[in-house]
Design a protein around this motif. Structure first.
Motif, mmCIF file in Angstrom:
data_model
loop_
_atom_site.group_PDB
_atom_site.id
_atom_site.type_symbol
_atom_site.label_atom_id
_atom_site.label_comp_id
_atom_site.label_asym_id
_atom_site.label_seq_id
_atom_site.Cartn_x
_atom_site.Cartn_y
_atom_site.Cartn_z
ATOM 1 N N ILE A 102 1.023 -1.123 0.283
ATOM 2 C CA ILE A 102 -0.196 0.093 -0.326
ATOM 3 C C ILE A 102 0.809 1.269 0.281
ATOM 4 N N ILE A 103 0.762 2.360 -0.987
ATOM 5 C CA ILE A 103 0.964 3.554 -0.552
ATOM 6 C C ILE A 103 -0.018 4.555 -0.453
ATOM 7 N N LEU A 104 0.674 5.272 0.808
ATOM 8 C CA LEU A 104 -0.200 6.424 1.406
ATOM 9 C C LEU A 104 0.354 7.880 0.955
ATOM 10 N N ALA A 105 -0.654 8.447 -0.094
ATOM 11 C CA ALA A 105 0.348 10.028 -0.999
ATOM 12 C C ALA A 105 -0.605 11.338 -0.168
ATOM 13 N N CYS A 106 0.602 11.966 -0.221
ATOM 14 C CA CYS A 106 -0.282 13.294 0.186
ATOM 15 C C CYS A 106 -1.428 14.193 -0.446
ATOM 16 N N SER A 107 -0.947 13.685 -1.644
ATOM 17 C CA SER A 107 -1.538 14.421 -3.429
ATOM 18 C C SER A 107 -1.491 13.887 -4.014
ATOM 19 N N SER A 108 -2.766 14.157 -4.620
ATOM 20 C CA SER A 108 -2.947 13.643 -6.304
ATOM 21 C C SER A 108 -2.250 13.932 -6.999
ATOM 22 N N LYS A 109 -1.024 14.717 -7.096
ATOM 23 C CA LYS A 109 0.323 14.862 -7.935
ATOM 24 C C LYS A 109 1.173 13.623 -8.497
ATOM 25 N N ASP A 110 1.503 13.886 -6.918
ATOM 26 C CA ASP A 110 2.394 13.016 -5.650
ATOM 27 C C ASP A 110 1.430 11.022 -6.824
ATOM 28 N N GLN A 111 0.196 11.046 -6.255
ATOM 29 C CA GLN A 111 0.147 9.651 -7.007
ATOM 30 C C GLN A 111 0.232 9.822 -8.456
ATOM 31 N N GLU A 112 0.162 10.806 -8.963
ATOM 32 C CA GLU A 112 0.296 10.862 -10.513
ATOM 33 C C GLU A 112 1.504 10.800 -11.109
ATOM 34 N N ASN A 113 2.652 11.206 -10.194
ATOM 35 C CA ASN A 113 4.414 11.175 -10.015
ATOM 36 C C ASN A 113 4.567 9.471 -10.250
ATOM 37 N N PHE A 114 4.008 9.097 -8.815
ATOM 38 C CA PHE A 114 4.023 7.735 -8.552
ATOM 39 C C PHE A 114 3.696 6.705 -10.015
ATOM 40 N N VAL A 115 3.086 6.808 -10.484
ATOM 41 C CA VAL A 115 2.768 5.894 -11.602
ATOM 42 C C VAL A 115 3.217 6.369 -12.928
ATOM 43 N N ARG A 116 3.537 7.265 -12.820
ATOM 44 C CA ARG A 116 4.599 8.150 -13.929
ATOM 45 C C ARG A 116 6.400 7.271 -14.039
ATOM 46 N N LEU A 117 6.473 8.049 -13.036
ATOM 47 C CA LEU A 117 7.981 7.706 -12.653
ATOM 48 C C LEU A 117 8.238 5.997 -12.633
ATOM 49 N N TYR A 118 7.507 5.499 -11.842
ATOM 50 C CA TYR A 118 7.738 4.054 -11.675
ATOM 51 C C TYR A 118 7.103 3.006 -11.633
ATOM 52 N N ASN A 119 5.931 3.394 -12.702
ATOM 53 C CA ASN A 119 5.118 2.252 -12.652
ATOM 54 C C ASN A 119 4.056 1.501 -12.010
ATOM 55 N N ALA A 120 4.574 2.457 -10.625
ATOM 56 C CA ALA A 120 3.440 1.640 -9.753
ATOM 57 C C ALA A 120 2.018 1.803 -9.815
ATOM 58 N N LYS A 121 1.341 0.728 -9.861
ATOM 59 C CA LYS A 121 0.192 -0.559 -9.384
ATOM 60 C C LYS A 121 -1.058 1.039 -8.903
ATOM 61 N N ARG A 122 -1.440 1.888 -9.561
ATOM 62 C CA ARG A 122 -2.827 3.167 -9.331
ATOM 63 C C ARG A 122 -3.514 2.625 -8.289
ATOM 64 N N ASP A 123 -4.605 1.134 -7.987
ATOM 65 C CA ASP A 123 -5.204 0.747 -7.297
ATOM 66 C C ASP A 123 -4.253 0.716 -6.261
ATOM 67 N N LYS A 124 -2.862 0.109 -5.323
ATOM 68 C CA LYS A 124 -2.980 0.853 -4.404
ATOM 69 C C LYS A 124 -2.551 1.675 -4.060
ATOM 70 N N ILE A 125 -2.194 2.830 -4.675
ATOM 71 C CA ILE A 125 -1.997 4.400 -4.029
ATOM 72 C C ILE A 125 -3.331 5.133 -3.383
ATOM 73 N N PHE A 126 -3.428 4.719 -2.875
ATOM 74 C CA PHE A 126 -4.468 5.642 -2.306
ATOM 75 C C PHE A 126 -4.099 7.543 -1.024
ATOM 76 N N LEU A 127 -5.257 8.439 -1.431
ATOM 77 C CA LEU A 127 -5.135 9.737 -0.934
ATOM 78 C C LEU A 127 -4.934 9.874 0.450
ATOM 79 N N VAL A 128 -3.783 10.438 1.096
ATOM 80 C CA VAL A 128 -4.463 10.568 2.291
ATOM 81 C C VAL A 128 -3.619 11.512 2.983
ATOM 82 N N PRO A 129 -4.246 12.834 2.891
ATOM 83 C CA PRO A 129 -3.467 14.756 3.343
ATOM 84 C C PRO A 129 -3.330 14.304 4.567
ATOM 85 N N ASN A 130 -2.017 15.022 4.522
ATOM 86 C CA ASN A 130 -1.660 15.214 5.340
ATOM 87 C C ASN A 130 -2.478 15.996 7.271
ATOM 88 N N PRO A 131 -2.996 15.285 8.011
ATOM 89 C CA PRO A 131 -4.135 15.491 8.578
ATOM 90 C C PRO A 131 -3.584 16.503 10.625
#
Length: 499
Positions: A177-206
């Motif tokens: 599982i990957i917890l990402a701070c922002s949707s932009k980070d989500q996209e970067n992880f997919v684009r740069l590393y070919n990370a599986k999109r369905d395991k990336i969850f958007l969890v902003p800083n609380p």
């Protein structure tokens, strides 16, 4: 019901919870339901920090393990090679075998855990091959893109940039599982590393809105802080994007907004202290308005409070000075400690007075020096061994000073560690508070009229933006500073506090 055990690891200290990364870690994992038992393991280069295990909440424990001298020396060596950033984060991924105590405790806790979490990617390499565990990568930024702009140029910098990319890629590919701070980070992880999109969850800083409530009583807070008129607040740790923003404020805003007072808190002020030293050496002491007879000169890091009850301490640099304007001075004394054997030379008004050897361990040893009477003295201490390039930061081996006194006409007088020459050189419309307690931070927020966040680089989501808004302050930010937040220009954002 048996508790679910979670192990969280990162390369920093959580308590006191006072900067972006620790705030995210504690607010995400320190306030989980009772069915979770969370154990955090971090590291620290400062041996004076409390070791062992602390309970930060009902089901969140923090364990800090000091880094060994071998790791610290390696960090100093590589930091001198790349210069523009600290090598610490990257080396944590590869060299923790130099700290066998950390590896032993990590392996012990991994065996007990049901879920293992690497907050930041730097320690994920030690969880990569864990079997029968849920592996989570809690990302704070897209680290590769964050560091890339600071690592352009030399071959060594490009090597470190590629290492950061590999470290982050492994964390993205081998985690469950990957917890990402922002949707932009989500996209970067997919684009740069070919990370599986369905395991990336958007969890902003609380943000804990109960700890930073909207405030009033503004005029009283301004009076308590001895500021008048319009006030602007900026909060930042010693972190490259914050340093960029701080320098922009000091160079562009402060000179052109003299009718505003800038309230700046956080360790980002070290970037000022580090640059002011060279300037001070070229400024005759007589030309500086000295407000008290005994005062610190150049060569110090910001004030810290140690132990319980607390006492004031300042780390010194390779060269540090004391200035005393008192014709009757005959003696100076102070407490000094070093974790290594170091030769120190004392100069008074450019005349070498004495050589001393420092080897005091964790305790402060008292030193004193006597002089003939002079109109004033400028004591300069030079730590010879530390001039070698392998030592980048004297705090890494533990040079610290406390309890400075001098003798005048047979009476002992104290020199305040809270006052330095450096603040006398700060523009009149700037207040630098350094690291502050939560209570002091609330007072600063109360005294502020607006908050600013002029960030020009960075990834993830800026927690200071949430703090500003939770404190009820209007915020002016660059687009980079407001990244990850669904806000619009000139539109009010309502933050709801849950029951």
């Amino acid at each position: 019901m048996e508790q679910i055990r979670i192990l969280v690891i990162d390369n920093q200290v959580i308590s006191p919870v006072e900067s972006g990364a620790p705030i995210r870690i504690f607010n995400l994992f320190g306030k989980l339901p009772k069915k979770y038992d969370v154990h955090y393991i971090g590291v620290s280069g400062w041996k004076h920090l409390g070791k062992g295990i602390k309970n930060l909440s009902q089901n969140f424990k923090e364990e800090i393990i000091p880094l060994g001298n071998s790791f610290i020396c390696a960090d100093n060596l590589f930091s001198n090679i790349i210069k523009s950033i600290r090598s610490f984060d990257v080396l944590c991924s590869y060299l923790m075998f130099l700290n066998p105590k950390f590896m032993k405790r990590l392996n012990e806790e991994v065996k007990k855990a049901d879920i293992v979490i690497a907050s930041h990617p730097w320690f994920f390499s030690y969880l990569k091959n864990c079997k029968n565990k849920i592996k989570i990568y809690d990302s704070h930024n897209c680290e590769y893109l964050l560091y890339k702009k600071f690592l352009e140029g030399s071959v060594s910098k490009k090597v470190f940039s590629s290492l950061i990319k590999k470290i982050e890629k492994d964390a993205c590919l081998y985690s469950d599982i990957i917890l990402a701070c922002s949707s932009k980070d989500q996209e970067n992880f997919v684009r740069l590393y070919n990370a599986k999109r369905d395991k990336i969850f958007l969890v902003p800083n609380p943000i804990d809105t109960a700890s930073v409530l909207p405030i009033d009583e503004k005029e009283m807070a301004k009076k308590d802080l001895d500021v008048k008129g319009k006030t602007i607040v900026f909060i930042g740790t010693y972190y490259l994007p914050n340093i960029e923003a701080f320098q922009f404020i000091m160079k562009e805003l402060v000179p052109n907004m003299k009718d505003h007072t800038f309230l700046m808190a956080g360790s980002v002020e070290n970037s000022f202290l580090e640059s002011v030293d060279e300037y001070l050496k070229d400024v005759p002491i007589e030309k500086i308005k000295i407000e008290n007879k005994g005062i610190l000169g150049y060569g110090y890091f910001n004030l810290e409070k140690w132990s319980n009850p607390p006492f004031n301490v300042r780390w010194t640099k390779k060269e540090f000075s004391l200035v005393i304007k008192d014709k009757a001075i005959t003696k100076i004394e102070f407490g000094l400690r070093s974790l290594k054997k170091i030769n120190c030379e004392l100069f008074v008004n450019n005349e070498k007075i004495k050589s001393i050897k420092l080897k005091t361990g964790n305790e402060f040893e008292k030193f004193n020096f006597s002089f003939e009477k002079r109109d004033n003295i400028n004591c300069v201490f030079k730590l010879d061994k530390l001039n070698k390039s392998i030592i980048r930061d004297t705090r890494d081996i533990g040079i610290a000073i406390r309890g400075i006194n001098y003798v005048s006409n047979g009476k002992i007088k104290k020199i305040s560690l809270e006052k330095t020459i450096a603040p006398l050189l700060i523009p009149k419309n700037v207040r630098l508070y350094g690291k502050v307690s939560n209570e002091k931070l609330k007072q600063i927020y109360k005294a502020a009229d607006i908050a600013i966040n002029p960030m020009f680089s960075g990834s993830g989501l800026n927690i200071k933006m949430l703090d500003y808004m939770a404190a009820g302050l209007p915020v002016i930010s660059t687009e980079v500073g407001a990244r990850g937040l669904k806000i619009e220009n000139d539109k009010e954002l309502i933050i709801c506090k849950s029951d």
